[in-house]
Scaffold this motif. Sequence first.
Motif, PDB file in Angstrom:
ATOM      1  N   GLU A  76       4.920  11.016   1.808  1.00 33.67           N
ATOM      2  CA  GLU A  76       4.457   9.737   1.272  1.00 33.67           C
ATOM      3  C   GLU A  76       4.787   8.593   2.226  1.00 33.67           C
ATOM      4  O   GLU A  76       5.706   8.698   3.037  1.00 33.67           O
ATOM      5  CB  GLU A  76       5.095   9.476  -0.088  1.00 33.67           C
ATOM      6  N   TYR A  77       4.031   7.507   2.115  1.00 30.63           N
ATOM      7  CA  TYR A  77       4.276   6.334   2.950  1.00 30.63           C
ATOM      8  C   TYR A  77       4.085   5.056   2.135  1.00 30.63           C
ATOM      9  O   TYR A  77       3.434   5.048   1.095  1.00 30.63           O
ATOM     10  CB  TYR A  77       3.334   6.309   4.164  1.00 30.63           C
TER      11      TYR A  77
ATOM     12  N   VAL B  84       0.860  -1.183   0.000  1.00 31.11           N
ATOM     13  CA  VAL B  84       0.000   0.000   0.000  1.00 31.11           C
ATOM     14  C   VAL B  84       0.898   1.235   0.000  1.00 31.11           C
ATOM     15  O   VAL B  84       1.826   1.330   0.798  1.00 31.11           O
ATOM     16  CB  VAL B  84      -0.912   0.032   1.248  1.00 31.11           C
ATOM     17  N   LYS B  85       0.624   2.164  -0.916  1.00 33.73           N
ATOM     18  CA  LYS B  85       1.381   3.412  -1.014  1.00 33.73           C
ATOM     19  C   LYS B  85       0.406   4.569  -1.118  1.00 33.73           C
ATOM     20  O   LYS B  85      -0.665   4.438  -1.701  1.00 33.73           O
ATOM     21  CB  LYS B  85       2.257   3.425  -2.265  1.00 33.73           C
ATOM     22  N   GLY B  86       0.809   5.693  -0.545  1.00 37.17           N
ATOM     23  CA  GLY B  86      -0.046   6.864  -0.647  1.00 37.17           C
ATOM     24  C   GLY B  86       0.636   8.110  -0.138  1.00 37.17           C
ATOM     25  O   GLY B  86       1.780   8.077   0.321  1.00 37.17           O
ATOM     26  N   LYS B  87      -0.095   9.219  -0.214  1.00 38.38           N
ATOM     27  CA  LYS B  87       0.373  10.512   0.268  1.00 38.38           C
ATOM     28  C   LYS B  87      -0.472  10.893   1.473  1.00 38.38           C
ATOM     29  O   LYS B  87      -1.644  10.543   1.554  1.00 38.38           O
ATOM     30  CB  LYS B  87       0.229  11.570  -0.817  1.00 38.38           C
TER      31      LYS B  87
ATOM     32  N   THR C 132       2.304  -0.579  10.136  1.00 38.92           N
ATOM     33  CA  THR C 132       2.618   0.844  10.070  1.00 38.92           C
ATOM     34  C   THR C 132       3.505   1.160   8.870  1.00 38.92           C
ATOM     35  O   THR C 132       4.144   0.277   8.311  1.00 38.92           O
ATOM     36  CB  THR C 132       3.357   1.307  11.347  1.00 38.92           C
ATOM     37  N   GLY C 133       3.518   2.422   8.506  1.00 42.54           N
ATOM     38  CA  GLY C 133       4.401   2.914   7.454  1.00 42.54           C
ATOM     39  C   GLY C 133       4.886   4.304   7.829  1.00 42.54           C
ATOM     40  O   GLY C 133       4.092   5.148   8.251  1.00 42.54           O
TER      41      GLY C 133
ATOM     42  N   GLY D  57       5.925  11.386  10.615  1.00 43.56           N
ATOM     43  CA  GLY D  57       4.903  10.673  11.371  1.00 43.56           C
ATOM     44  C   GLY D  57       4.811   9.236  10.905  1.00 43.56           C
ATOM     45  O   GLY D  57       5.626   8.766  10.096  1.00 43.56           O
ATOM     46  N   THR D  58       3.804   8.551  11.411  1.00 44.07           N
ATOM     47  CA  THR D  58       3.592   7.149  11.091  1.00 44.07           C
ATOM     48  C   THR D  58       2.131   6.918  10.736  1.00 44.07           C
ATOM     49  O   THR D  58       1.238   7.346  11.475  1.00 44.07           O
ATOM     50  CB  THR D  58       3.958   6.265  12.304  1.00 44.07           C
TER      51      THR D  58
END
Length: 117
Positions: free
Chosen positions: A68-69, A31-34, A61-62, A45-46
């Motif tokens: 982005e994470y 899973v990737k996102g902004k 967590t990411g 942050g996380t």
Amino acid sequence: MRGLILAAAITGLSVGCGGEVRSPLGERAIVKGKVTISGQPVTRGTVVYTPTEDNKADEQTGQIQSGEYTTSVFPGKYKVSVTGNGSVPAKYKSAQSSDVTIDVPKGGKTDADIDLK
């Protein structure tokens, strides 16, 4: 003789440890996102993915880097919260109060953007 027994034991252990352990929950999905607050990038942050169904997944967590994470979770539905950043509104800091939900399909999700308003 002791050396031969020890060598055989070590060989047996190394063969047994080389296999992949599979989860009964299946394969994880990327899973990737902004992460933004009112359109502005959150720079630290996380992101915490908490499953909405017990025993269907685990919390993952990411780390947020440059807004982005990336994380990996089992496919399913998650409540999403953001921790470790003082500028994040209080309601998004825990899964219990966050209204952000993301459904992750088997193939993953590359547009799991989170806008905290």
